[in-house]
Design a protein around this motif. Structure first.
Motif, PDB file in Angstrom:
ATOM      1  N   ALA A 251       0.701  -1.002  -0.228  1.00  0.00           N
ATOM      2  CA  ALA A 251       0.119  -0.564   0.112  1.00  0.00           C
ATOM      3  C   ALA A 251       0.820   1.609   0.054  1.00  0.00           C
ATOM      4  O   ALA A 251       0.270   2.175  -0.688  1.00  0.00           O
ATOM      5  N   GLU A 252       1.547   1.571   0.826  1.00  0.00           N
ATOM      6  CA  GLU A 252       3.014   2.211   0.377  1.00  0.00           C
ATOM      7  C   GLU A 252       3.371   2.680   0.014  1.00  0.00           C
ATOM      8  O   GLU A 252       3.987   3.545  -0.673  1.00  0.00           O
ATOM      9  N   ALA A 253       4.054   1.362  -1.104  1.00  0.00           N
ATOM     10  CA  ALA A 253       4.979   1.598  -2.216  1.00  0.00           C
ATOM     11  C   ALA A 253       3.970   2.293  -3.224  1.00  0.00           C
ATOM     12  O   ALA A 253       4.240   2.741  -4.985  1.00  0.00           O
ATOM     13  N   LEU A 254       3.097   1.071  -3.286  1.00  0.00           N
ATOM     14  CA  LEU A 254       1.389   2.449  -4.345  1.00  0.00           C
ATOM     15  C   LEU A 254       1.026   3.768  -4.403  1.00  0.00           C
ATOM     16  O   LEU A 254       1.791   3.930  -4.834  1.00  0.00           O
ATOM     17  N   GLU A 255       1.768   3.647  -3.489  1.00  0.00           N
ATOM     18  CA  GLU A 255       1.037   4.918  -2.739  1.00  0.00           C
ATOM     19  C   GLU A 255       2.485   6.429  -3.461  1.00  0.00           C
ATOM     20  O   GLU A 255       2.411   7.375  -3.913  1.00  0.00           O
ATOM     21  N   ASN A 256       3.356   5.321  -2.811  1.00  0.00           N
ATOM     22  CA  ASN A 256       4.646   6.688  -3.402  1.00  0.00           C
ATOM     23  C   ASN A 256       4.896   6.473  -4.104  1.00  0.00           C
ATOM     24  O   ASN A 256       6.249   6.802  -4.775  1.00  0.00           O
ATOM     25  N   GLY A 257       4.658   5.671  -5.287  1.00  0.00           N
ATOM     26  CA  GLY A 257       4.563   5.340  -6.511  1.00  0.00           C
ATOM     27  C   GLY A 257       6.433   3.876  -6.414  1.00  0.00           C
ATOM     28  O   GLY A 257       6.899   4.101  -7.905  1.00  0.00           O
ATOM     29  N   THR A 258       6.312   3.485  -5.711  1.00  0.00           N
ATOM     30  CA  THR A 258       7.119   2.608  -6.157  1.00  0.00           C
ATOM     31  C   THR A 258       7.203   1.090  -6.640  1.00  0.00           C
ATOM     32  O   THR A 258       7.959   0.107  -6.718  1.00  0.00           O
ATOM     33  N   LEU A 259       5.755   1.013  -6.902  1.00  0.00           N
ATOM     34  CA  LEU A 259       5.306  -0.529  -6.727  1.00  0.00           C
ATOM     35  C   LEU A 259       4.103   0.475  -7.842  1.00  0.00           C
ATOM     36  O   LEU A 259       3.177   1.391  -7.435  1.00  0.00           O
TER      37      LEU A 259
END
Length: 209
Positions: free
Chosen positions: A154-162
């Protein structure tokens, strides 16, 4: 870098004699990319002496057959690519040695208690499409990044790393493996247990190799 050829031969002789193990090498819609059979893994050693075979305990192998059927039903022509299956205890020791004293020590089980891989009930794997191209999962196998598991998505999707597509690819893998009775590991998108780790350690016997 070392090649553990004599140790691997001893281990493979053990599993090939033990009728509770099944070789999964020639299962339909399955390819092998055994990272520990190369020097391209976190230890830097060829732990499996270039092996091109993989094994599971029979109960885990039957669940894997079900996962193959489910994948074919949902994505005809797609296939599983196996990074690791049953794992010798000596290989677990080398993996553990690599991370001891680092912030990543908790990612690798102590060989004295055993990984579920050592008991023969775990798979590390991904999916390739009908052209043989691996689906993009956002990180490589054996990544220690927080985004390598569901708990960091969830955090990675939010910050664009996934990306959304990368997470959807992971969800496809989880869906078919869960449907076959496997249990995912929250920190690793590629890892699935056929039996809960607590149960196997409580009831199973760690192999001698």
């Amino acid at each position: 870098p070392l090649r553990f050829c004599s140790a691997y031969a001893e281990w493979e002789n053990f599993v090939r004699r033990d009728t509770s193990y099944v070789e999964i090498t020639r299962f339909p819609f399955v390819s092998l990319d055994l990272r520990y059979a190369t020097f391209g893994n976190i230890t830097g050693h060829d732990l499996y002496c270039g092996a091109r075979r993989a094994y599971l305990q029979r109960a885990a192998a039957e669940k894997f057959r079900k996962a193959i059927r489910l994948l074919q039903k949902e994505r005809p022509g797609f296939r599983f690519v196996v990074f690791d299956a049953s794992r010798p205890v000596y290989a677990q020791a080398k993996l553990r040695e690599t991370v001891v004293g680092t912030p990543f020590a908790d990612y690798v089980s102590n060989p004295q208690r055993g990984s579920v891989h050592n008991f023969g009930f775990a798979l590390d794997l991904t999916i390739a499409d009908s052209s043989g191209t691996l689906l993009d999962m956002g990180t490589d196998f054996d990544s220690f990044e927080e985004r390598a598991g569901k708990r960091g998505e969830a955090e990675a999707l939010e910050n664009g790393t996934l990306s959304k597509t990368q997470i959807e690819n992971r969800e496809l893998l989880r869906r078919v493996m869960l449907g076959a009775g496997f249990l995912p590991l929250a920190s690793e998108w590629w890892h699935f247990n056929a039996i809960a780790s607590k149960k196997i350690r409580a009831t199973g016997e760690l192999p001698p190799f």
